[in-house]
Design a protein around this motif. Sequence first.
Motif, PDB file in Angstrom:
ATOM      1  N   SER A  92      51.971  42.871  39.155  1.00  7.71           N
ATOM      2  CA  SER A  92      50.749  42.096  38.933  1.00  7.71           C
ATOM      3  C   SER A  92      50.540  40.996  39.971  1.00  7.71           C
ATOM      4  O   SER A  92      49.424  40.528  40.169  1.00  7.71           O
ATOM      5  CB  SER A  92      50.792  41.477  37.535  1.00  7.71           C
ATOM      6  OG  SER A  92      51.844  40.535  37.430  1.00  7.71           O
ATOM      7  N   ILE A 102      48.529  37.996  29.132  1.00  4.58           N
ATOM      8  CA  ILE A 102      47.215  38.618  29.322  1.00  4.58           C
ATOM      9  C   ILE A 102      47.175  40.000  28.672  1.00  4.58           C
ATOM     10  O   ILE A 102      46.215  40.359  27.969  1.00  4.58           O
ATOM     11  CB  ILE A 102      46.890  38.717  30.825  1.00  4.58           C
ATOM     12  CG1 ILE A 102      46.674  37.327  31.408  1.00  4.58           C
ATOM     13  CG2 ILE A 102      45.650  39.582  31.057  1.00  4.58           C
ATOM     14  CD1 ILE A 102      46.501  37.316  32.916  1.00  4.58           C
ATOM     15  N   GLN A 106      44.704  41.252  25.685  1.00  5.98           N
ATOM     16  CA  GLN A 106      43.829  42.409  25.871  1.00  5.98           C
ATOM     17  C   GLN A 106      44.087  43.483  24.820  1.00  5.98           C
ATOM     18  O   GLN A 106      43.149  43.978  24.171  1.00  5.98           O
ATOM     19  CB  GLN A 106      44.031  42.987  27.272  1.00  5.98           C
ATOM     20  CG  GLN A 106      43.497  42.116  28.395  1.00  5.98           C
ATOM     21  CD  GLN A 106      43.843  42.674  29.768  1.00  5.98           C
ATOM     22  OE1 GLN A 106      44.834  43.365  29.943  1.00  5.98           O
ATOM     23  NE2 GLN A 106      42.992  42.370  30.752  1.00  5.98           N
ATOM     24  N   LEU A 255      42.922  32.461  34.073  1.00  3.37           N
ATOM     25  CA  LEU A 255      41.628  33.047  33.736  1.00  3.37           C
ATOM     26  C   LEU A 255      40.975  33.678  34.964  1.00  3.37           C
ATOM     27  O   LEU A 255      39.768  33.535  35.191  1.00  3.37           O
ATOM     28  CB  LEU A 255      40.726  31.970  33.139  1.00  3.37           C
ATOM     29  CG  LEU A 255      41.239  31.308  31.855  1.00  3.37           C
ATOM     30  CD1 LEU A 255      40.278  30.245  31.363  1.00  3.37           C
ATOM     31  CD2 LEU A 255      41.490  32.354  30.769  1.00  3.37           C
ATOM     32  N   PRO A 257      39.368  36.600  36.663  1.00  4.24           N
ATOM     33  CA  PRO A 257      38.771  37.880  36.237  1.00  4.24           C
ATOM     34  C   PRO A 257      39.378  39.082  36.944  1.00  4.24           C
ATOM     35  O   PRO A 257      39.568  40.135  36.323  1.00  4.24           O
ATOM     36  CB  PRO A 257      37.285  37.709  36.606  1.00  4.24           C
ATOM     37  CG  PRO A 257      37.061  36.237  36.636  1.00  4.24           C
ATOM     38  CD  PRO A 257      38.338  35.645  37.132  1.00  4.24           C
ATOM     39  N   TRP A 260      42.681  39.893  35.274  1.00  2.50           N
ATOM     40  CA  TRP A 260      42.474  40.498  33.958  1.00  2.50           C
ATOM     41  C   TRP A 260      42.003  41.940  34.088  1.00  2.50           C
ATOM     42  O   TRP A 260      42.425  42.812  33.319  1.00  2.50           O
ATOM     43  CB  TRP A 260      41.474  39.672  33.148  1.00  2.50           C
ATOM     44  CG  TRP A 260      42.060  38.415  32.595  1.00  2.50           C
ATOM     45  CD1 TRP A 260      42.502  37.337  33.282  1.00  2.50           C
ATOM     46  CD2 TRP A 260      42.297  38.121  31.210  1.00  2.50           C
ATOM     47  NE1 TRP A 260      42.990  36.366  32.435  1.00  2.50           N
ATOM     48  CE2 TRP A 260      42.871  36.825  31.148  1.00  2.50           C
ATOM     49  CE3 TRP A 260      42.074  38.802  30.026  1.00  2.50           C
ATOM     50  CZ2 TRP A 260      43.230  36.216  29.954  1.00  2.50           C
ATOM     51  CZ3 TRP A 260      42.420  38.203  28.822  1.00  2.50           C
ATOM     52  CH2 TRP A 260      42.993  36.922  28.791  1.00  2.50           C
ATOM     53  N   LEU A 264      43.943  45.382  32.817  1.00  5.03           N
ATOM     54  CA  LEU A 264      43.290  46.015  31.670  1.00  5.03           C
ATOM     55  C   LEU A 264      43.843  47.405  31.345  1.00  5.03           C
ATOM     56  O   LEU A 264      44.026  47.719  30.159  1.00  5.03           O
ATOM     57  CB  LEU A 264      41.781  46.091  31.909  1.00  5.03           C
ATOM     58  CG  LEU A 264      40.948  46.637  30.740  1.00  5.03           C
ATOM     59  CD1 LEU A 264      41.181  45.808  29.485  1.00  5.03           C
ATOM     60  CD2 LEU A 264      39.464  46.664  31.107  1.00  5.03           C
ATOM     61  N   GLY A 267      46.806  46.813  29.309  1.00  2.07           N
ATOM     62  CA  GLY A 267      46.428  46.359  27.973  1.00  2.07           C
ATOM     63  C   GLY A 267      45.972  47.504  27.097  1.00  2.07           C
ATOM     64  O   GLY A 267      46.314  47.581  25.909  1.00  2.07           O
TER      65      GLY A 267
END
Length: 569
Positions: A92, A102, A106, A255, A257, A260, A264, A267
């Motif tokens: 990551s 995170i 998610q 935070l 984007p 994230w 995803l 997640g």
Amino acid sequence: MNVRTLMPDFSWIGDYDGRAALADGIAGTILAILLIPQVMAYAQLAGLPPETGLYAALLPPVLYLLFGTSPFVSVGPVALISLVIAEAASGSGVQPAAAAAIIAIQSGTILAVLGAFGLGRLVNFVSEPVLLGFTAAVAILIFTSQLPTLVGTNPERAGNLPAALREFLEVLPDWQPMTAAIGAAAAVLLFALDRYAAPAAWKIGIRPPWRQAIAKSLPLLVIIGAAFVAGNFADTVARVEAPSGGLPSVALPPLDPALWLKLLPSGLAVAVVTFVTATAVAKSLAGSDRSELDTSREALALGLGNVGAAMSGGYAVGASLSRSALVEDSGAKSPFASVIAASLVLATIFFLAPLLGYLPKTALAALVISAVFGLVKLREMRDVWHHDRYEGVIIAIAFTATLALGVELGLLVGALAAAAHHLWFSSLPRVTRVGTNDDGESFRSVDRDSIEPSDDPALVVRVDRSIFFANAAFIEDAVFSQLGKHEGIDCLVLDMRAVNAVDASGVAMLKRLVQRLYEGGIEVRLAAAHQPVKDSLATLNSQQCSFHRTVKEALDACGIDYRKDIAPT
């Protein structure tokens, strides 16, 4: 949205009394004995400080108490999800704890939304063969990921089996003999205790719940023994980082984007794995107390548990089959047993944190290794293979893809293979001629049941699957193929009893079929159609075809005396 799903469920309190509270207290204490070292080991597997596992075991059981439906399910860190976290966090580009938080948020949000909107049934879209192959491969990946820690090395994290073996071989020359000896001894003892401790306790007359209390306490003694040996005879053995000894700090992850979005897929993978495995655990235990399982509430409880874990210093959680079975076998009466275990974890953090720093990493690796081989279910795989060779191939595809490509892609490839198998199988339905040898009381396949076909100018064809876009053209061709095998046919009866649904493509095909046969001088009669199917076919031209309650009535309408030339029974 189902409002009732969003409300806490306290229905179990009505029958709760002092005896139930005592049973939950005993079960919770037994659970905590296994839970504390196990969650620390799983956090280490995830590439996180061991205290992260302890924090992840605090809030999720409380949230499951409020929203879950099983009295036995133990929610907390599990090996399968820990490996997904390790794979995702290592690539990551941020601190593993931040990436883990995170992913937990998610996955928790996805599960909570599924539960809130009553979409828990989506769990059925991951097939059993995919899960069998996937979990077996994950067990091997976990084993190889823990081998370096077991022998005292520390290679780079790898997301698939070839890379993991390559990294392990590169650092193998740096192995620590004493560390490896302690880890190997702990692993052997843990394997032996897992296999023989409970049966041995039963043979000497120890009954539940004390049988499990003793059996599940022994691994903790092994870990403590490993710590004693490492502390007194092997100062070079690496130990875990001692917990801070207080409550975790609440902090939002970055935070960003882009970050994230990058995490995803992980997640989503965690959400799928959590939901499928947790539902399987809850279903396996639901029959013992005749409890009803609400998959939507399970999804909501697990989702809130994951978000709660992220907000309290932990990481994504799931349902552990071994711990849940322990709770059941220990005589728990409600989910409060898991909350009691969580309170004991909290007490350990406050009062025993310095002592946890003496635990050797190699012993925790041995604990993980001894726990994950239950993921390899050879008997279930063999049963699937004997049932359907194609589904056996799906097990092999999911297994191989997970080993070669990693957890996320492996699960995706397995799911796609299962979907492709389903579509292919559904696109080739059986379309067979049927006949009777009992005066029309039943109609069976002339190919499979040795029914002598009649030479009447009527043909009865049965379609053995719902008609939809993927198989409509095949069914049309198969019907004309049956007609081409017989001369002088002036009436076609379609036996629709096995057809449960017809989509728009199926309706268009039947309209085309009826029109072509009508123009060729062949009347079409549909028999034994279910009412929903008849409703969907309401737009068929009633001048060109008709519906009949049974095949027998349809043949009567064709003017056929089906009793003549009937073969004797």
